[in-house]
Design a protein around this motif. Structure first.
Motif, PDB file in Angstrom:
ATOM      1  N   VAL A 103      37.971  45.693  51.762  1.00  0.00           N
ATOM      2  CA  VAL A 103      38.418  44.659  52.746  1.00  0.00           C
ATOM      3  C   VAL A 103      39.159  43.568  52.284  1.00  0.00           C
ATOM      4  N   VAL A 104      38.628  43.154  51.046  1.00  0.00           N
ATOM      5  CA  VAL A 104      39.358  41.872  50.429  1.00  0.00           C
ATOM      6  C   VAL A 104      40.739  42.378  49.818  1.00  0.00           C
ATOM      7  N   LEU A 105      40.879  43.722  49.288  1.00  0.00           N
ATOM      8  CA  LEU A 105      42.187  44.096  48.856  1.00  0.00           C
ATOM      9  C   LEU A 105      43.153  44.168  49.886  1.00  0.00           C
ATOM     10  N   LYS A 106      42.590  44.613  50.973  1.00  0.00           N
ATOM     11  CA  LYS A 106      43.616  44.618  52.403  1.00  0.00           C
ATOM     12  C   LYS A 106      43.921  43.193  52.774  1.00  0.00           C
ATOM     13  N   MET A 107      43.042  42.284  52.462  1.00  0.00           N
ATOM     14  CA  MET A 107      43.514  40.908  53.301  1.00  0.00           C
ATOM     15  C   MET A 107      44.242  40.261  52.214  1.00  0.00           C
ATOM     16  N   VAL A 108      44.273  40.647  51.116  1.00  0.00           N
ATOM     17  CA  VAL A 108      45.401  39.920  50.244  1.00  0.00           C
ATOM     18  C   VAL A 108      46.709  40.382  49.876  1.00  0.00           C
ATOM     19  N   GLY A 109      46.675  41.574  50.888  1.00  0.00           N
ATOM     20  CA  GLY A 109      48.058  42.389  50.851  1.00  0.00           C
ATOM     21  C   GLY A 109      48.469  43.262  49.727  1.00  0.00           C
ATOM     22  N   PHE A 110      47.186  44.003  49.200  1.00  0.00           N
ATOM     23  CA  PHE A 110      47.237  44.914  48.008  1.00  0.00           C
ATOM     24  C   PHE A 110      47.913  46.105  48.866  1.00  0.00           C
ATOM     25  N   ASP A 111      48.950  46.833  48.288  1.00  0.00           N
ATOM     26  CA  ASP A 111      49.478  47.960  48.763  1.00  0.00           C
ATOM     27  C   ASP A 111      49.313  49.216  47.756  1.00  0.00           C
ATOM     28  N   ALA A 112      48.171  49.863  48.109  1.00  0.00           N
ATOM     29  CA  ALA A 112      48.052  50.927  47.130  1.00  0.00           C
ATOM     30  C   ALA A 112      48.971  52.217  46.724  1.00  0.00           C
ATOM     31  N   GLY A 113      50.012  52.280  47.660  1.00  0.00           N
ATOM     32  CA  GLY A 113      50.864  53.075  47.446  1.00  0.00           C
ATOM     33  C   GLY A 113      52.215  52.386  46.839  1.00  0.00           C
ATOM     34  N   ALA A 114      52.240  51.407  46.510  1.00  0.00           N
ATOM     35  CA  ALA A 114      53.356  50.638  45.902  1.00  0.00           C
ATOM     36  C   ALA A 114      53.298  50.724  44.358  1.00  0.00           C
ATOM     37  N   ALA A 115      54.421  50.905  43.961  1.00  0.00           N
ATOM     38  CA  ALA A 115      54.589  50.915  42.418  1.00  0.00           C
ATOM     39  C   ALA A 115      54.505  49.579  41.794  1.00  0.00           C
ATOM     40  N   SER A 116      54.664  48.501  42.413  1.00  0.00           N
ATOM     41  CA  SER A 116      54.288  47.135  41.989  1.00  0.00           C
ATOM     42  C   SER A 116      53.821  46.349  43.231  1.00  0.00           C
ATOM     43  N   GLN A 117      53.227  45.204  42.791  1.00  0.00           N
ATOM     44  CA  GLN A 117      52.707  44.421  43.788  1.00  0.00           C
ATOM     45  C   GLN A 117      53.683  42.915  44.027  1.00  0.00           C
ATOM     46  N   THR A 118      53.607  42.275  45.020  1.00  0.00           N
ATOM     47  CA  THR A 118      54.250  41.097  45.037  1.00  0.00           C
ATOM     48  C   THR A 118      53.468  40.012  44.276  1.00  0.00           C
ATOM     49  N   VAL A 119      54.201  38.888  43.937  1.00  0.00           N
ATOM     50  CA  VAL A 119      53.600  37.754  43.110  1.00  0.00           C
ATOM     51  C   VAL A 119      52.557  37.191  44.191  1.00  0.00           C
ATOM     52  N   GLU A 120      52.809  37.027  45.351  1.00  0.00           N
ATOM     53  CA  GLU A 120      51.800  36.273  46.363  1.00  0.00           C
ATOM     54  C   GLU A 120      50.528  37.231  46.373  1.00  0.00           C
ATOM     55  N   THR A 121      50.770  38.408  46.372  1.00  0.00           N
ATOM     56  CA  THR A 121      49.627  39.248  46.396  1.00  0.00           C
ATOM     57  C   THR A 121      48.498  39.262  45.206  1.00  0.00           C
ATOM     58  N   MET A 122      49.327  39.224  44.043  1.00  0.00           N
ATOM     59  CA  MET A 122      48.550  39.159  42.873  1.00  0.00           C
ATOM     60  C   MET A 122      48.160  37.827  42.594  1.00  0.00           C
ATOM     61  N   THR A 123      48.773  36.776  42.927  1.00  0.00           N
ATOM     62  CA  THR A 123      48.194  35.568  42.906  1.00  0.00           C
ATOM     63  C   THR A 123      46.705  35.259  43.835  1.00  0.00           C
ATOM     64  N   ASN A 124      46.993  35.945  45.162  1.00  0.00           N
ATOM     65  CA  ASN A 124      45.924  35.721  45.875  1.00  0.00           C
ATOM     66  C   ASN A 124      44.618  36.657  45.216  1.00  0.00           C
ATOM     67  N   LEU A 125      44.908  37.848  44.554  1.00  0.00           N
ATOM     68  CA  LEU A 125      43.771  38.679  44.200  1.00  0.00           C
ATOM     69  C   LEU A 125      43.196  37.931  42.935  1.00  0.00           C
ATOM     70  N   ARG A 126      44.004  37.249  42.274  1.00  0.00           N
ATOM     71  CA  ARG A 126      43.425  36.484  41.168  1.00  0.00           C
ATOM     72  C   ARG A 126      42.730  35.376  41.458  1.00  0.00           C
ATOM     73  N   ILE A 127      43.054  34.875  42.762  1.00  0.00           N
ATOM     74  CA  ILE A 127      42.101  33.679  43.046  1.00  0.00           C
ATOM     75  C   ILE A 127      40.577  34.395  43.651  1.00  0.00           C
ATOM     76  N   VAL A 128      40.831  35.321  44.492  1.00  0.00           N
ATOM     77  CA  VAL A 128      39.356  35.931  45.103  1.00  0.00           C
ATOM     78  C   VAL A 128      38.544  36.483  43.769  1.00  0.00           C
ATOM     79  N   ASP A 129      39.263  37.073  42.941  1.00  0.00           N
ATOM     80  CA  ASP A 129      38.467  37.455  41.563  1.00  0.00           C
ATOM     81  C   ASP A 129      37.924  36.601  40.781  1.00  0.00           C
ATOM     82  N   ILE A 130      38.183  35.227  41.076  1.00  0.00           N
ATOM     83  CA  ILE A 130      37.341  34.141  40.375  1.00  0.00           C
ATOM     84  C   ILE A 130      36.508  33.435  41.415  1.00  0.00           C
ATOM     85  N   VAL A 131      36.890  33.308  42.481  1.00  0.00           N
ATOM     86  CA  VAL A 131      36.060  32.638  43.546  1.00  0.00           C
ATOM     87  C   VAL A 131      34.855  33.199  43.965  1.00  0.00           C
TER      88      VAL A 131
END
Length: 487
Positions: free
Chosen positions: A422-450
């Motif tokens: 659920v969290v991966l989907k909320m931050v915009g992570f696209d499992a089928g994409a070859a790369s992720q957007t900067v915004e997605t990775m920033t959000n993922l890094r934030i929740v990975d800590i918070v």
């Protein structure tokens, strides 16, 4: 609970307890091998489950069911097994026969569970895996529940309990050093012709090793003298209904123990927070540090996991045990948890695309979270078992307390698996994409800590009023010895 006054010679008795309660190195090692098995089986299961989809063609929804249904089954079998082992009467004790049988069954069904064939139909594969998975769950419950209960009763000394659990947890970390490399081995075409063959073969090695190691605590560890355990229920088909009532009564009594509820709640928070983001580090390394290039990523994620386990074993657990002996178990938990929060915050700077070596920077502090958690919580649960006997009398319920405690861990793990997606989907992570957007990775890094930092701090709040100190634990033990003698 009524206050228990220390007698004039209690300080002398405490010194005697330290000598009498000391666990020989051979027994600590035997118990440690059991802890290794306790970690190795679920860790391997988590890795192999990924290949249900990629190697054996199971639909992701069905794969999720195959992971979740046995956890629900656990919710039924764990408390029942706890009641059975607490009330068992045998010449070999309450725990050891089940540990031996459970080790053999666990290893056998684990191996059979993974002898899947990619050419089978999806329906056949689903039912084959589900049935053997449920059989494995029964065997593993038969092993794990009495094994945990045995650990609570090996010694009655307050500090030796921590030393025993620390020693066992160090050995248990070996599993987390080994298992991350299963990814590398299974994907190596020089070793296996296919992922399916890799899973089939490695599962045999894991099963065989766990069977051999799992027998050690059943053969060489010594619990309390069960001949002196009173008020045990009769376990038979004729008493099935009264036994089920007894299971319910035991569960209610465990949850009336406020100290135990605090241990369960704190464990649920710390472990669930950690597990929820555990896979995020892999995604951050791949997509933030190496921009989706799996070739460049190489073995960095495996090294990250292995060094985390190694640091926990050689640094964190010995330090936590020292802190517990010096400042008490609750204070050691609070300090260790705050250190882990500092480690989580350092991940923001450590996951640096310009310098991959910095991913190891947060590990020494971050490892205090899980390393401190299980070393201290298992030791404190043993103290809680004494408190339960004081309040509710015999039989002692180490098996039931162990079953309920680890059920909370398993439920937390299951919830984390669901919420992680659920969290991966909320931050915009696209499992089928070859790369992720900067915004997605920033959000993922934030929740990975918070997320883990927040749950860890909540756990500190929960444990703040935990009140079984060394002095109180000693008072409880002296009153128990006065009532029924030393066991």
């Amino acid at each position: 609970m009524t206050q228990i006054e220390l007698s004039a010679n209690d300080n002398v008795l405490s010194g005697q307890d330290s000598v009498r309660g000391k666990v020989p190195l051979a027994q600590k090692t035997a118990y440690g091998t059991g802890t290794l098995v306790l970690n190795l089986l679920p860790a391997s299961l988590g890795i192999f489950a990924f290949f249900l989809i990629t190697a054996f063609g199971i639909d992701p929804v069905l794969a999720g069911l195959l992971s979740g249904l046995p956890r629900l089954f656990d919710a039924i079998t764990d408390p029942i097994m706890g009641f059975i082992t607490d009330n068992t009467k045998s010449r070999w004790g309450r725990r050891r026969p089940y540990i031996v049988i459970g080790a053999i069954l666990s290893g056998t069904f684990f191996a059979l569970m993974w002898q899947l064939n990619p050419e089978w139909s999806q329906d056949y594969t689903f039912w084959y895996f589900l049935l053997f998975s449920l059989a494995f769950t029964i065997g593993n419950t038969m092993y794990a529940t009495p094994f945990v209960g045995l650990g609570y009763e090996i010694t009655s000394d307050y500090n030796e309990r921590t030393r025993l659990m620390a020693y066992a947890q160090v050995m248990g970390q070996i599993a987390w050093m080994i298992v991350p490399w299963f990814w590398v081995l299974i994907a190596n075409p020089n070793l296996f012709e296919s992922q399916a063959e890799g899973v089939q073969t490695l599962s045999l090695y894991v099963a065989g090793g766990c069977m051999i190691l799992g027998l050690m605590p059943g053969l060489f560890c010594k619990g309390i003298d069960s001949d002196n355990i009173e008020n045990r229920a009769e376990i038979s088909f004729a008493t099935l209904w009264s036994n089920l009532v007894g299971v319910g009564r035991s569960i209610i009594q465990t949850f009336k123990n406020k100290s135990f509820v605090r241990l369960c709640a704190a464990t649920f928070l710390v472990f669930n927070g950690f597990q929820l983001v555990s896979s995020f580090s892999y995604f951050i390394i791949v997509f933030h540090m190496f921009d989706g290039d799996y070739g460049a990523t190489g073995t960095w994620p495996a090294w990250f996991a292995t060094l985390s386990a190694l640091t926990t074993a050689v640094l964190v657990i010995p330090v936590v045990a020292w802190m517990a002996n010096r400042w008490g178990k609750k204070n050691a938990f609070i300090i260790a948890t705050f250190l882990s929060v500092g480690g989580y915050l350092l991940k923001w700077y450590g996951f640096n695309p310009d310098n991959p070596w910095m991913i190891f920077m947060p590990i020494p502090l971050m490892s205090f979270g899980i390393g401190g958690l299980f070393t201290l919580m298992l030791s404190m649960t043993a103290d809680v078992c004494d408190l339960d006997e004081l309040n509710n009398g015999m039989p002692r319920k180490e098996g039931t307390f162990g079953a309920i405690y680890w059920l909370m861990v398993k439920l937390g793990m299951a919830l984390a698996m669901v919420l992680g997606g659920v969290v991966l989907k909320m931050v915009g992570f696209d499992a089928g994409a070859a790369s992720q957007t900067v915004e997605t990775m920033t959000n993922l890094r934030i929740v990975d800590i918070v997320i883990p930092a927040s749950t860890a701090l909540l756990a500190v709040v929960v444990m703040w009023r935990y009140d079984i100190s060394e002095e109180k634990a000693h008072q409880i033990k002296q009153e128990l010895v006065r009532r029924r003698g030393e066991i």
